[in-house]
Scaffold this active site. Structure first.
Site, PDB file in Angstrom:
ATOM      1  N   LYS A  40       3.215   6.685  59.062  1.00 60.48           N
ATOM      2  CA  LYS A  40       3.721   6.255  60.366  1.00 60.48           C
ATOM      3  C   LYS A  40       3.345   4.783  60.639  1.00 60.48           C
ATOM      4  O   LYS A  40       2.524   4.189  59.940  1.00 60.48           O
ATOM      5  CB  LYS A  40       3.197   7.216  61.441  1.00 60.48           C
ATOM      6  CG  LYS A  40       3.687   8.671  61.186  1.00 60.48           C
ATOM      7  CD  LYS A  40       3.832   9.509  62.439  1.00 60.48           C
ATOM      8  CE  LYS A  40       2.602  10.164  62.916  1.00 60.48           C
ATOM      9  NZ  LYS A  40       2.847  11.255  63.906  1.00 60.48           N
ATOM     10  N   TYR A  81      12.216  14.626  65.747  1.00 60.00           N
ATOM     11  CA  TYR A  81      11.225  15.213  66.662  1.00 60.00           C
ATOM     12  C   TYR A  81      11.871  16.073  67.750  1.00 60.00           C
ATOM     13  O   TYR A  81      11.336  16.178  68.852  1.00 60.00           O
ATOM     14  CB  TYR A  81      10.396  14.092  67.307  1.00 60.00           C
ATOM     15  CG  TYR A  81       9.285  13.556  66.402  1.00 60.00           C
ATOM     16  CD1 TYR A  81       8.329  14.406  65.833  1.00 60.00           C
ATOM     17  CD2 TYR A  81       9.164  12.194  66.150  1.00 60.00           C
ATOM     18  CE1 TYR A  81       7.317  13.923  65.027  1.00 60.00           C
ATOM     19  CE2 TYR A  81       8.141  11.689  65.342  1.00 60.00           C
ATOM     20  CZ  TYR A  81       7.214  12.566  64.785  1.00 60.00           C
ATOM     21  OH  TYR A  81       6.190  12.080  63.996  1.00 60.00           O
ATOM     22  N   ARG A 130      -0.447  19.412  54.837  1.00 57.78           N
ATOM     23  CA  ARG A 130      -0.951  19.528  56.214  1.00 57.78           C
ATOM     24  C   ARG A 130      -2.489  19.485  56.215  1.00 57.78           C
ATOM     25  O   ARG A 130      -3.104  18.880  57.089  1.00 57.78           O
ATOM     26  CB  ARG A 130      -0.462  20.825  56.877  1.00 57.78           C
ATOM     27  CG  ARG A 130       1.044  20.902  57.067  1.00 57.78           C
ATOM     28  CD  ARG A 130       1.553  20.166  58.270  1.00 57.78           C
ATOM     29  NE  ARG A 130       1.109  20.710  59.530  1.00 57.78           N
ATOM     30  CZ  ARG A 130       1.516  20.265  60.724  1.00 57.78           C
ATOM     31  NH1 ARG A 130       2.387  19.254  60.798  1.00 57.78           N
ATOM     32  NH2 ARG A 130       1.074  20.797  61.834  1.00 57.78           N
ATOM     33  N   ARG A 184      -6.318  11.922  58.820  1.00 64.41           N
ATOM     34  CA  ARG A 184      -6.567  11.681  60.252  1.00 64.41           C
ATOM     35  C   ARG A 184      -8.053  11.714  60.582  1.00 64.41           C
ATOM     36  O   ARG A 184      -8.522  10.973  61.446  1.00 64.41           O
ATOM     37  CB  ARG A 184      -5.807  12.713  61.084  1.00 64.41           C
ATOM     38  CG  ARG A 184      -4.288  12.485  61.103  1.00 64.41           C
ATOM     39  CD  ARG A 184      -3.563  13.688  61.661  1.00 64.41           C
ATOM     40  NE  ARG A 184      -2.126  13.459  61.822  1.00 64.41           N
ATOM     41  CZ  ARG A 184      -1.240  14.416  62.042  1.00 64.41           C
ATOM     42  NH1 ARG A 184      -1.641  15.680  62.131  1.00 64.41           N
ATOM     43  NH2 ARG A 184       0.048  14.136  62.179  1.00 64.41           N
ATOM     44  N   ASN A 192      -1.632   8.777  65.047  1.00 64.37           N
ATOM     45  CA  ASN A 192      -2.326   9.649  64.089  1.00 64.37           C
ATOM     46  C   ASN A 192      -1.822   9.509  62.643  1.00 64.37           C
ATOM     47  O   ASN A 192      -1.944  10.430  61.839  1.00 64.37           O
ATOM     48  CB  ASN A 192      -2.309  11.099  64.572  1.00 64.37           C
ATOM     49  CG  ASN A 192      -0.899  11.668  64.667  1.00 64.37           C
ATOM     50  OD1 ASN A 192       0.066  10.979  64.381  1.00 64.37           O
ATOM     51  ND2 ASN A 192      -0.805  12.925  65.064  1.00 64.37           N
ATOM     52  N   HIS A 217       2.885  11.868  59.140  1.00 62.39           N
ATOM     53  CA  HIS A 217       3.637  13.082  59.466  1.00 62.39           C
ATOM     54  C   HIS A 217       3.775  13.933  58.219  1.00 62.39           C
ATOM     55  O   HIS A 217       3.994  13.415  57.129  1.00 62.39           O
ATOM     56  CB  HIS A 217       5.045  12.733  59.978  1.00 62.39           C
ATOM     57  CG  HIS A 217       5.955  13.935  60.033  1.00 62.39           C
ATOM     58  ND1 HIS A 217       5.957  14.808  61.100  1.00 62.39           N
ATOM     59  CD2 HIS A 217       6.849  14.438  59.134  1.00 62.39           C
ATOM     60  CE1 HIS A 217       6.836  15.784  60.862  1.00 62.39           C
ATOM     61  NE2 HIS A 217       7.387  15.577  59.676  1.00 62.39           N
ATOM     62  N   GLU A 276      14.028  18.136  57.507  1.00 66.42           N
ATOM     63  CA  GLU A 276      13.524  16.765  57.617  1.00 66.42           C
ATOM     64  C   GLU A 276      13.807  15.944  56.352  1.00 66.42           C
ATOM     65  O   GLU A 276      14.105  14.749  56.440  1.00 66.42           O
ATOM     66  CB  GLU A 276      12.020  16.800  57.918  1.00 66.42           C
ATOM     67  CG  GLU A 276      11.730  17.375  59.307  1.00 66.42           C
ATOM     68  CD  GLU A 276      10.245  17.606  59.571  1.00 66.42           C
ATOM     69  OE1 GLU A 276       9.417  17.310  58.685  1.00 66.42           O
ATOM     70  OE2 GLU A 276       9.917  18.096  60.676  1.00 66.42           O
TER      71      GLU A 276
END
Ligand code: IDP
Ligand code: MG
Length: 150
Positions: A10, A50, A86, A103, A113, A116, A127
């Site tokens: 990001k 999103y 994740r 993170r 953060n 993604h 996505e």
């Protein structure tokens, strides 16, 4: 079970010079990068990507954030890649993210953060399609990679 997932480095991570570090975390985990590019996220793409957050109080700032600076988008492949990524990324709020996660090591606030990762097989499929054409994704000869799926 070999999966593919969408990862976005990001704007805050790109701007802080953490692109290489972020990509390296997934590579070192043993995952394979099968697609990689820099993307200027349009407002329309941000809203579609999103869409589950439409109407939430942070939605506008989330769209402003993700469209502010080009992101680095990648598709990562590997066994249980969605969950593995994740875990590598850490909890949404860096305050709660385990040290050792991206993170948990580099983040401070939920609004910045760093990265993604798709949260389910369905989200990953949707996505990946938003960010990559089929011709932009590549195949590897699995016999020369480091992991084996029985
Ligand atoms: P995730 O990125 O860990 O999947 P989601 O709940 O899907 O987390 O939220 C998407 C993104 O929206 C987060 O990564 C974060 O950038 C932003 N976000 C989520 N909750 C908040 C909040 O309470 N305040 C500000 N931004 C938020
Ligand atoms: Mg999410």
């Amino acid at each position: 079970m070999v999966e593919r997932t969408l990862i976005l480095v990001k704007p805050d991570a790109v701007q802080r010079g953490l692109t290489g570090e972020t990509i390296a975390r997934f590579e070192r985990r043993g995952l394979q990068i099968v697609g990689l590019k820099m993307v200027n996220v349009s407002s329309a793409l941000a809203r579609t990507h999103y869409r589950e957050h439409v109407g939430k109080p942070f939605f506008k700032s989330l769209v402003d954030y993700i469209t502010s600076v080009p992101v680095v988008a990648m598709v990562v492949e590997g066994p249980k890649a969605i969950e593995l990524c994740r875990t590598t990324i850490g909890a949404t709020d860096p305050l709660a993210a385990t040290p050792g996660s991206i993170r948990g090591d580099f983040g401070a606030t939920v609004g910045r953060n760093l990265v993604h990762g798709s949260d389910s097989a369905r989200a990953a499929k949707r996505e990946i399609k938003l960010f990559f054409r089929a011709a932009e994704l590549h195949r590897y000869n699995r016999s020369v990679t480091r992991w084996i799926v029985e």
